[in-house]
Design a protein around this motif. Sequence first.
Motif, mmCIF file in Angstrom:
data_model
loop_
_atom_site.group_PDB
_atom_site.id
_atom_site.type_symbol
_atom_site.label_atom_id
_atom_site.label_comp_id
_atom_site.label_asym_id
_atom_site.label_seq_id
_atom_site.Cartn_x
_atom_site.Cartn_y
_atom_site.Cartn_z
ATOM 1 N N ASN A 1 -1.525 -8.360 2.203
ATOM 2 C CA ASN A 1 -0.936 -7.118 1.671
ATOM 3 C C ASN A 1 -0.134 -6.414 2.759
ATOM 4 O O ASN A 1 -0.419 -5.273 3.126
ATOM 5 N N VAL A 2 0.851 -7.111 3.278
ATOM 6 C CA VAL A 2 1.623 -6.567 4.394
ATOM 7 C C VAL A 2 2.871 -5.841 3.908
ATOM 8 O O VAL A 2 3.227 -4.775 4.418
ATOM 9 N N SER A 3 3.547 -6.411 2.916
ATOM 10 C CA SER A 3 4.804 -5.806 2.466
ATOM 11 C C SER A 3 4.650 -5.201 1.078
ATOM 12 O O SER A 3 3.920 -5.723 0.233
ATOM 13 N N GLY A 4 5.336 -4.104 0.881
ATOM 14 C CA GLY A 4 5.271 -3.394 -0.395
ATOM 15 C C GLY A 4 5.518 -1.920 -0.169
ATOM 16 O O GLY A 4 5.813 -1.496 0.954
ATOM 17 N N THR A 5 5.392 -1.136 -1.210
ATOM 18 C CA THR A 5 5.577 0.314 -1.105
ATOM 19 C C THR A 5 4.406 1.008 -1.772
ATOM 20 O O THR A 5 4.025 0.658 -2.898
ATOM 21 N N ASN A 6 3.854 1.963 -1.087
ATOM 22 C CA ASN A 6 2.754 2.733 -1.671
ATOM 23 C C ASN A 6 3.276 3.651 -2.771
ATOM 24 O O ASN A 6 4.399 4.157 -2.671
ATOM 25 N N PRO A 7 2.456 3.914 -3.788
ATOM 26 C CA PRO A 7 2.838 4.930 -4.777
ATOM 27 C C PRO A 7 2.682 6.322 -4.165
ATOM 28 O O PRO A 7 2.079 6.458 -3.089
ATOM 29 N N PRO A 8 3.212 7.366 -4.824
ATOM 30 C CA PRO A 8 3.011 8.727 -4.310
ATOM 31 C C PRO A 8 1.526 9.047 -4.227
ATOM 32 O O PRO A 8 0.738 8.524 -5.016
ATOM 33 N N ILE A 9 1.189 9.877 -3.284
ATOM 34 C CA ILE A 9 -0.229 10.161 -3.045
ATOM 35 C C ILE A 9 -0.893 10.672 -4.328
ATOM 36 O O ILE A 9 -0.386 11.550 -5.002
ATOM 37 N N LEU A 10 -2.053 10.067 -4.623
ATOM 38 C CA LEU A 10 -2.681 10.337 -5.919
ATOM 39 C C LEU A 10 -4.005 11.059 -5.803
ATOM 40 O O LEU A 10 -4.742 11.159 -6.755
ATOM 41 N N GLU B 1 -7.589 12.235 -3.270
ATOM 42 C CA GLU B 1 -8.507 11.779 -2.258
ATOM 43 C C GLU B 1 -9.625 10.984 -2.900
ATOM 44 O O GLU B 1 -10.257 11.452 -3.831
ATOM 45 N N PRO B 2 -9.893 9.744 -2.401
ATOM 46 C CA PRO B 2 -10.909 8.923 -3.019
ATOM 47 C C PRO B 2 -12.283 9.566 -3.044
ATOM 48 O O PRO B 2 -13.047 9.347 -3.952
ATOM 49 N N LEU C 1 0.107 16.867 -7.691
ATOM 50 C CA LEU C 1 1.381 16.241 -7.344
ATOM 51 C C LEU C 1 1.654 15.030 -8.229
ATOM 52 O O LEU C 1 2.797 14.764 -8.612
#
Lengths: 158, 493
Positions: A35-44, A46-47, A61
Motif C-alpha cells: 500500500n505504497v501508492s495512492g491518495t488518502n480520502p479527506p479526513i473522516l 478519529e478512529p 468535514l
Amino acid sequence: MSVHTPIETRPGLPRWAVGLTVFVLLVGGVYAASNVSGTNPPILGEPSAGASGAVSAGAALALINKVSPSCTTCHGPDLAGQATFPSLHGLQNGPTVDNLKQLAKDHPNDWMNIWIAGTDPAVSDPAMRKGMPAFGGPPNNLTPDQIETIVRYLLTLK
Amino acid sequence: MTRKLRPYDEPPKARRSLLPTAPDSAATLFLAVAILWLVAATGIGALAQMQRAFPDLLKASLQVPLGPGITLLVTPATTTPAFVDALIFGWLSNAAFAAVCFITPRLTGTRLATDRMATFSLLAWNAAIAGGVALLYVKGASGTAALAEFPLPVKGLALVGLLGVNAVFWRTALMARGDRYISLFYFGIALLALLGLMALSTVPAVISLGATNDQVLYAFYARAVATYWVLGASLATLYYLVPRVARNPLYSGGLAWLGFVGWLGFAGLSAIGALVDPSVPYAVTSLGTAGTLWLLAPTFLAVANLLGTIRGRWSLILSTGTLSFSVVSLAFIAATPLLESVGALRSVQAWTAGTTWPMGVLVFSALGGATFAYYAFADHALPRALHRAWSESILSDVVLWATFVGTALAGFAMLAGGLVAGSLISQGAAPDEVADAIRWIQLASAAGLGLASLGALALLVNAFLMYTAAPLIELSVPSSIPTSATTSAAAGQ
C-alpha cells in the motif's frame, strides 16, 4: 507504609514470543509494502472516538464535503467566503448577512439548523435563500442530527 | 489510690478523618473521584445511545438566562463526546493516577513524594475535566475534535494537574535505588505521553495551522491517547497486580521488555495511521496502519506474560476478586488490537467510517480492557488503603457481571450497528432508512451501557459500605512463594 517487597521476575525469553513477533512484523510489513501508492480520502474522523459520525470535526468535514453541492464550492475552501457567498466564520454571535437577521431573532437557538435544512416554510422561499440549497430535503436529505454536527463545527470557526 | 473516672475525664474518642491519612490518601482520593466519574460516564453513555435511537423524543434545548445566546443542548452531538471524555479523562485517567500513587511507592520502597502536590493535581485535573464536560453542553463553547473539545483555559488547567502528577511520579520513581520494575517504565512513558499529547492538542488554539491540519493533528492526538495512555497505564497496573495477587514471579522478564519496547514504538506509529487525509502521503498512512497491526505483538506478549504468571493459580479466578477482574481485562485487551487492526484496513475503514464501529472498539478498549484493570486495582488497593475488608455481599459479583455483560453487549451491538449502517450506506440508503434499521441495535447498546452503569453503581455502593461499615483489618504485602534458582529476585531484569 507497607514493607517494600520487589516483584520477582523469571529471566529469559520464550522462543514462541520471538516467532509471534516476527510473524506479526511480517504481516504488517507486507501490508505496508503493498500500500505504497495512492491518495488518502479527506479526513473522516478519529478512529478512537469519532464513533457516532456526528460528534467529531472529522465527521462534520466529511458531511461538508459529501453534500451536493459541497459547502466549500460556494463558501470557499476554508469556508471564509468568496464572490457573493458570505463567510461562515464568526457565526457565534449570530448571522452576518441581513436576510437571516429576522430568522435568528425568531429562533436564537437553532436558526442555523433551520437555515441549513431549508425545509421550514419560513425559509424555503428561493428568493430569500439566494441559491442556498435546502440540505434537509432531496437529494441530500441530511438528518437533524447531521445538521447539528455541521452547526457545531461551524460554531468553532472564529 | 484509685479515682473514679468522670465522663469529662475520659480521653476523647478517636475520630476518623474524612480523608484517609497519608501515605495512601492521594491514591484513595483519586480512586474515589474516579468511581464517581465512572457512574456519570456510563450513565451519560446510555443516554447518548437512547438519544440516537429516539432522536426526536430525547433532544433537549434549553435557553439559560445568563447572557445573550447561551443555549444548553442535550443532543447526541453533545452527550456522545461527554460520554467519551468522562470515560477517558474522568474515570480512566483518575483511576490511572490512583494506580500511579499507590503502586509507585510500593515498587520503589519509598514514600510518595509530595502528597500535597498529588492532592492539588487531583483538584486541578478534576476541575478542568468537570468544567470541560459541562461546557460541551453549551452551544458554541467547545470544539468538535474527539477528546480535544475543551476550550484552551480548560486544557491549561488540565495540563497543570497533569504536570503535578508527573512531578509526583518522577520524584518518587527517581528516588528509588536498584532495579526498577516494568510497571514503572509503562507508567513513566504513559504519563509523559499524555502530558505531551495534551500540550499538542492546545497548538491549534494558539497557532493557526488551517482547518485540515488541525483535524490531522487532532486525529493523531486522539489515537495516541488511546495507545499510549489508556493501554500503557492499564498494562502497568496489571503488571503489578497479577504477580502480587497470584503470588507467582512474573512469567518472563524478557517477554515483558520485548513487549514494552514494541509498545513504545508501535503505539506512536499506530497513531500515524489515523492521519487519513490527502495532505498526508499515502505510504506514511499505510505505515501507520501497519503500526496498528504491529501493535498486536506487544499487546499479545503482555497478555501472554500475565496469563503465564497465573499458572498454578487458576482456581483464584473462579471467585470474584482482583485476579478475575484482571483476567477479564486481559481478554478485552487482547480483543481490542484485533478489532483495531481490522478497522484500520482501508477497505474496512471506508465501510465503517461515520458509523458506530469505532465507538464499539472504544467500548471494548476503554470500558472493557482498561476499566476491568482498574476494577482489579480498586479491589486490591482499597482494602490496603482504607485498612478495611470488602463486604461479603453480592455487590462484587454485580460489579463483575453487570459490567462484563453490559460492556460486551454494548460493544458488540455498536460493532454490528456499524457493519449494518455501512452496508446500507454503501447501497445508497437514505439516512432515515439507516436510522430505522439500526434502531434496535442502538437500543441494545444503550441497554449494555445501562448495565455497565449498574456495575459502576454497585462498585460505588460497595466502596461506600467498606468505608463506613466494614471492620478494620491489616493487610501485609504478600511475599512470593520460593521458586527455583532461576528466579531473579531483582524485579524488571
